[in-house]
Motif scaffolding. Structure first.
Motif, PDB file in Angstrom:
ATOM      1  N   PRO A 112       0.769  -1.858  -0.326  1.00  0.00           N
ATOM      2  CA  PRO A 112       0.205  -0.004  -0.253  1.00  0.00           C
ATOM      3  C   PRO A 112       1.212   1.269   0.056  1.00  0.00           C
ATOM      4  O   PRO A 112       1.571   1.328   0.245  1.00  0.00           O
ATOM      5  CB  PRO A 112      -0.776  -0.314   0.632  1.00  0.00           C
ATOM      6  CG  PRO A 112      -0.114  -1.004   2.411  1.00  0.00           C
ATOM      7  CD  PRO A 112       0.575  -2.275   1.301  1.00  0.00           C
ATOM      8  N   VAL A 113       0.610   2.578  -0.585  1.00  0.00           N
ATOM      9  CA  VAL A 113       1.193   3.075  -0.760  1.00  0.00           C
ATOM     10  C   VAL A 113       0.462   4.493  -0.591  1.00  0.00           C
ATOM     11  O   VAL A 113      -0.658   5.057  -0.860  1.00  0.00           O
ATOM     12  CB  VAL A 113       1.185   3.663  -2.676  1.00  0.00           C
ATOM     13  CG1 VAL A 113       2.269   5.368  -2.426  1.00  0.00           C
ATOM     14  CG2 VAL A 113       2.575   2.222  -3.236  1.00  0.00           C
ATOM     15  N   GLU A 114       1.262   5.525   0.199  1.00  0.00           N
ATOM     16  CA  GLU A 114       0.140   6.387   0.357  1.00  0.00           C
ATOM     17  C   GLU A 114       1.505   8.043  -0.206  1.00  0.00           C
ATOM     18  O   GLU A 114       3.047   7.959   0.043  1.00  0.00           O
ATOM     19  CB  GLU A 114       0.404   6.700   2.296  1.00  0.00           C
ATOM     20  CG  GLU A 114      -0.154   6.745   3.101  1.00  0.00           C
ATOM     21  CD  GLU A 114      -0.032   6.901   4.661  1.00  0.00           C
ATOM     22  OE1 GLU A 114      -0.612   7.963   5.230  1.00  0.00           O
ATOM     23  OE2 GLU A 114       1.299   6.250   5.162  1.00  0.00           O
ATOM     24  N   LEU A 115       0.860   8.439  -0.336  1.00  0.00           N
ATOM     25  CA  LEU A 115       1.681   9.773  -1.066  1.00  0.00           C
ATOM     26  C   LEU A 115       1.325  11.565  -0.215  1.00  0.00           C
ATOM     27  O   LEU A 115       0.406  11.370   0.087  1.00  0.00           O
ATOM     28  CB  LEU A 115       0.762  10.798  -2.601  1.00  0.00           C
ATOM     29  CG  LEU A 115       0.621   9.279  -3.468  1.00  0.00           C
ATOM     30  CD1 LEU A 115      -0.551   9.611  -4.409  1.00  0.00           C
ATOM     31  CD2 LEU A 115       1.674   8.623  -4.794  1.00  0.00           C
ATOM     32  N   VAL A 116       2.849  11.778  -0.591  1.00  0.00           N
ATOM     33  CA  VAL A 116       2.612  13.028   0.470  1.00  0.00           C
ATOM     34  C   VAL A 116       2.839  14.252  -0.854  1.00  0.00           C
ATOM     35  O   VAL A 116       4.433  13.293  -1.500  1.00  0.00           O
ATOM     36  CB  VAL A 116       4.371  13.400   1.492  1.00  0.00           C
ATOM     37  CG1 VAL A 116       4.013  14.372   2.316  1.00  0.00           C
ATOM     38  CG2 VAL A 116       3.730  12.288   2.694  1.00  0.00           C
ATOM     39  N   VAL A 117       2.290  15.285  -1.217  1.00  0.00           N
ATOM     40  CA  VAL A 117       3.300  15.875  -2.294  1.00  0.00           C
ATOM     41  C   VAL A 117       2.386  17.704  -1.925  1.00  0.00           C
ATOM     42  O   VAL A 117       1.928  17.638  -0.782  1.00  0.00           O
ATOM     43  CB  VAL A 117       1.940  14.938  -3.299  1.00  0.00           C
ATOM     44  CG1 VAL A 117       2.233  14.015  -3.899  1.00  0.00           C
ATOM     45  CG2 VAL A 117       0.756  15.587  -3.024  1.00  0.00           C
ATOM     46  N   GLU A 118       3.250  18.468  -3.554  1.00  0.00           N
ATOM     47  CA  GLU A 118       2.922  20.024  -3.174  1.00  0.00           C
ATOM     48  C   GLU A 118       1.955  19.562  -3.932  1.00  0.00           C
ATOM     49  O   GLU A 118       2.225  18.973  -5.405  1.00  0.00           O
ATOM     50  CB  GLU A 118       4.367  20.849  -3.054  1.00  0.00           C
ATOM     51  CG  GLU A 118       5.144  19.917  -4.386  1.00  0.00           C
ATOM     52  CD  GLU A 118       6.819  21.068  -4.455  1.00  0.00           C
ATOM     53  OE1 GLU A 118       7.094  21.673  -3.465  1.00  0.00           O
ATOM     54  OE2 GLU A 118       7.513  21.008  -5.590  1.00  0.00           O
ATOM     55  N   SER A 119       1.639  20.782  -3.799  1.00  0.00           N
ATOM     56  CA  SER A 119       0.572  22.107  -5.060  1.00  0.00           C
ATOM     57  C   SER A 119       0.265  21.021  -6.025  1.00  0.00           C
ATOM     58  O   SER A 119       0.236  19.948  -6.472  1.00  0.00           O
ATOM     59  CB  SER A 119       1.369  22.555  -6.383  1.00  0.00           C
ATOM     60  OG  SER A 119       2.016  23.659  -5.685  1.00  0.00           O
ATOM     61  N   ILE A 120      -1.058  19.928  -5.060  1.00  0.00           N
ATOM     62  CA  ILE A 120      -2.000  18.224  -5.255  1.00  0.00           C
ATOM     63  C   ILE A 120      -2.410  19.391  -6.805  1.00  0.00           C
ATOM     64  O   ILE A 120      -3.497  18.362  -7.872  1.00  0.00           O
ATOM     65  CB  ILE A 120      -2.860  18.443  -4.585  1.00  0.00           C
ATOM     66  CG1 ILE A 120      -3.308  17.203  -5.242  1.00  0.00           C
ATOM     67  CG2 ILE A 120      -3.469  19.642  -4.116  1.00  0.00           C
ATOM     68  CD1 ILE A 120      -2.500  15.996  -5.312  1.00  0.00           C
ATOM     69  N   GLN A 121      -3.055  20.876  -7.148  1.00  0.00           N
ATOM     70  CA  GLN A 121      -3.442  20.918  -8.119  1.00  0.00           C
ATOM     71  C   GLN A 121      -2.769  21.181  -9.200  1.00  0.00           C
ATOM     72  O   GLN A 121      -3.288  20.937 -10.783  1.00  0.00           O
ATOM     73  CB  GLN A 121      -4.245  22.657  -7.972  1.00  0.00           C
ATOM     74  CG  GLN A 121      -4.182  23.413  -6.260  1.00  0.00           C
ATOM     75  CD  GLN A 121      -3.919  23.496  -5.945  1.00  0.00           C
ATOM     76  OE1 GLN A 121      -2.327  22.881  -5.016  1.00  0.00           O
ATOM     77  NE2 GLN A 121      -3.450  25.245  -5.078  1.00  0.00           N
ATOM     78  N   VAL A 122      -1.759  20.797  -9.423  1.00  0.00           N
ATOM     79  CA  VAL A 122      -0.780  20.715 -10.770  1.00  0.00           C
ATOM     80  C   VAL A 122      -0.040  19.570 -10.727  1.00  0.00           C
ATOM     81  O   VAL A 122       0.552  18.536  -9.569  1.00  0.00           O
ATOM     82  CB  VAL A 122       0.135  21.814 -11.129  1.00  0.00           C
ATOM     83  CG1 VAL A 122      -1.261  23.028 -11.090  1.00  0.00           C
ATOM     84  CG2 VAL A 122       1.320  22.330 -10.369  1.00  0.00           C
ATOM     85  N   ASN A 123       0.979  19.148 -11.908  1.00  0.00           N
ATOM     86  CA  ASN A 123       1.774  17.999 -11.975  1.00  0.00           C
ATOM     87  C   ASN A 123       2.965  18.853 -11.246  1.00  0.00           C
ATOM     88  O   ASN A 123       3.225  19.950 -11.714  1.00  0.00           O
ATOM     89  CB  ASN A 123       1.697  17.609 -13.477  1.00  0.00           C
ATOM     90  CG  ASN A 123       0.672  17.552 -14.287  1.00  0.00           C
ATOM     91  OD1 ASN A 123      -0.049  16.376 -13.417  1.00  0.00           O
ATOM     92  ND2 ASN A 123       0.328  17.852 -15.559  1.00  0.00           N
ATOM     93  N   PRO A 124       3.768  17.976 -10.968  1.00  0.00           N
ATOM     94  CA  PRO A 124       3.895  16.167 -11.362  1.00  0.00           C
ATOM     95  C   PRO A 124       2.742  15.813  -9.957  1.00  0.00           C
ATOM     96  O   PRO A 124       2.450  14.499 -10.143  1.00  0.00           O
ATOM     97  CB  PRO A 124       5.503  15.790 -10.557  1.00  0.00           C
ATOM     98  CG  PRO A 124       5.293  17.012 -10.380  1.00  0.00           C
ATOM     99  CD  PRO A 124       5.241  17.955 -10.542  1.00  0.00           C
ATOM    100  N   ALA A 125       2.670  16.713  -8.786  1.00  0.00           N
ATOM    101  CA  ALA A 125       1.640  15.869  -8.023  1.00  0.00           C
ATOM    102  C   ALA A 125       0.183  15.246  -8.404  1.00  0.00           C
ATOM    103  O   ALA A 125      -0.027  14.058  -8.195  1.00  0.00           O
ATOM    104  CB  ALA A 125       0.995  16.949  -6.562  1.00  0.00           C
TER     105      ALA A 125
END
Length: 433
Positions: A112-125
């Motif tokens: 199972p994978v959890e994602l921790v991202v910046e700027s979810i509105q745009v790529n690459p997130a």
């Protein structure tokens, strides 16, 4: 460390050292569980327009100490090559295939994978979230934009997976507006955890190729730091106007008594960007040092302890004030705010915050550590946020109308609400003098 027995995997997507430091501080503070509970991978992306010519995150001073917290490092640019990480996204029918490809390439098996991202509105997130379509998502804020509204509407299939917004307390007392329309709550990354990471990064600078430059800068006994942002790259200012902005910063610092100044250009600024500054320094008798290595501004704060930081609307201004207690001042902020288009541009709230909180170096108020508890800040940010994305925050319309009725003619606030935008939204402000 290979994945076995469905060990949970946490993938931290970062594109800046500041963002990586924020993620590392959250890990240190236990916000992602105890050590060993999950396999943690750092996914680095270079989102510059021409990644091949931009400063790579891996070359930044202190990067290795931050990366050491993770069980491995992955390269998003390499994974999606030859596509650009800022524009590429998989087609919906391709996402299962892409997930299989990445699970194999990254040795994830079926964990199972959890994602921790910046700027979810745009790529690459956004692309990463689409590939791992069943994964929960945590968003961390890399700077001041989290205090503003979500840039674009998200598909409900993505919005319902977002668990929280992690953010630094850059404006104490102010709550982020980001993703609140989806019921996503905000959680603070503790101050001390972030300061500890900054101290590590500064410590790494003593063993780096940039140590000589920092040592030389410190030897000049500078009392002020000027922050370049390269606004010409955003099409807001021309190159000539931005050079003049830097000259005004220097002139203003000299006017309040600073005779030794450091200029830190933006990493993507042209090499000759400080020529006009050197000419102005010579004219005014100010000692100028240019610090253009791959360093965070915060590394300089830790090593040299300036008495003033000047910028336009850089997050590093409020980092200086909140984490280091350094007085700050702004130059050109209102001009950039008035030129910013479209109105819903994500930089509007950072500009609004700096314009409202930070003294104008060319005005009458002296540089200061901002009082973020001052009355009116949160209502102003909510009103601007509603005007930026009214469909996302219809519940703020009545409050915004009341705010405009009370403050819409105030010359210190009216410039945040252009008449054309208010007309588009059917909102009215009192007549302006």
């Amino acid at each position: 460390m290979p994945t076995t027995d469905r060990t949970r995997v946490q993938i931290f997507q970062v594109s800046t050292l500041y963002g990586a430091a924020t993620a590392a501080a959250a890990v240190d503070a236990g916000l992602f569980g105890a050590p060993g509970e999950a396999r943690r991978l750092l996914l680095v992306s270079n989102n510059a327009e021409i990644p091949e010519t931009a400063v790579r995150l891996e070359t930044m001073t202190g990067y290795e100490r931050v990366a050491a917290r993770f069980d491995g490092v992955l390269d998003w640019n390499e994974a999606v090559h030859p596509h650009h990480p800022g524009t590429w996204a998989p087609r919906p029918e391709e996402t299962p295939l892409w997930q299989r490809v990445l699970r194999t390439a990254w040795d994830l098996d079926d964990a199972p994978v959890e994602l921790v991202v910046e700027s979810i509105q745009v790529n690459p997130a956004k692309a990463l979230a689409a590939v791992f379509a069943e994964s929960s998502v945590h968003v961390y804020a890399d700077g001041l934009m989290s205090y503003g509204p979500t840039r674009d509407e998200l598909p409900q299939s993505l919005a319902c997976r977002i668990r929280r917004v992690l953010h630094l307390d850059l404006v104490p007392g102010l709550r982020p507006l980001l993703l609140t329309e989806y019921g996503v709550g905000a959680e603070l990354v503790p101050d001390e955890a972030f300061r500890a990471v900054l101290r590590e990064i500064a410590g790494a600078s003593r063993d780096s190729a940039e140590d000589a430059a920092l040592t030389a800068a410190a030897a000049a006994a500078p009392t002020a730091l000027l922050l370049g942002q390269y606004l010409a790259a955003l099409g807001i200012l021309t190159v000539e106007e931005e050079e003049d902005l830097h000259v005004r910063m220097l002139r203003g610092a000299a006017a309040v008594g600073h005779r030794s100044v450091v200029f830190k250009p933006h990493p993507t600024a042209p090499a000759g960007y400080s020529t006009a500054l050197h000419e102005e320094a010579a004219r005014t008798g100010v000692r100028l040092t240019v610090l253009d290595g791959p360093l965070l501004a915060e590394t300089y704060y830790e090593r040299c302890r300036p008495g003033l930081v000047v910028g336009c609307f850089s997050t590093a201004m409020l980092t200086a004030a909140h984490y280091f207690g350094v007085p700050v001042a702004r130059v050109g902020t209102r001009t950039v705010l008035e030129r910013l288009t479209p109105y819903e541009n994500s930089n509007r709230v950072p500009l609004t915050l700096v314009d409202h909180l930070v003294p104008d170096l060319e005005g009458d108020a002296p540089p200061a550590v901002p009082d973020t508890t001052r009355a009116g800040l949160a209502p102003l940010v909510r009103a601007v946020g509603h005007c930026m994305r009214p469909s996302a925050h219809p519940g703020l319309r009545e409050e915004t109308a009341a705010y405009l009725a009370a403050h819409g003619s105030d010359p210190d606030l009216a410039h945040h609400f252009p008449a054309e935008r208010l007309a588009e939204l059917g909102l009215r402000a009192p007549a302006r003098a």
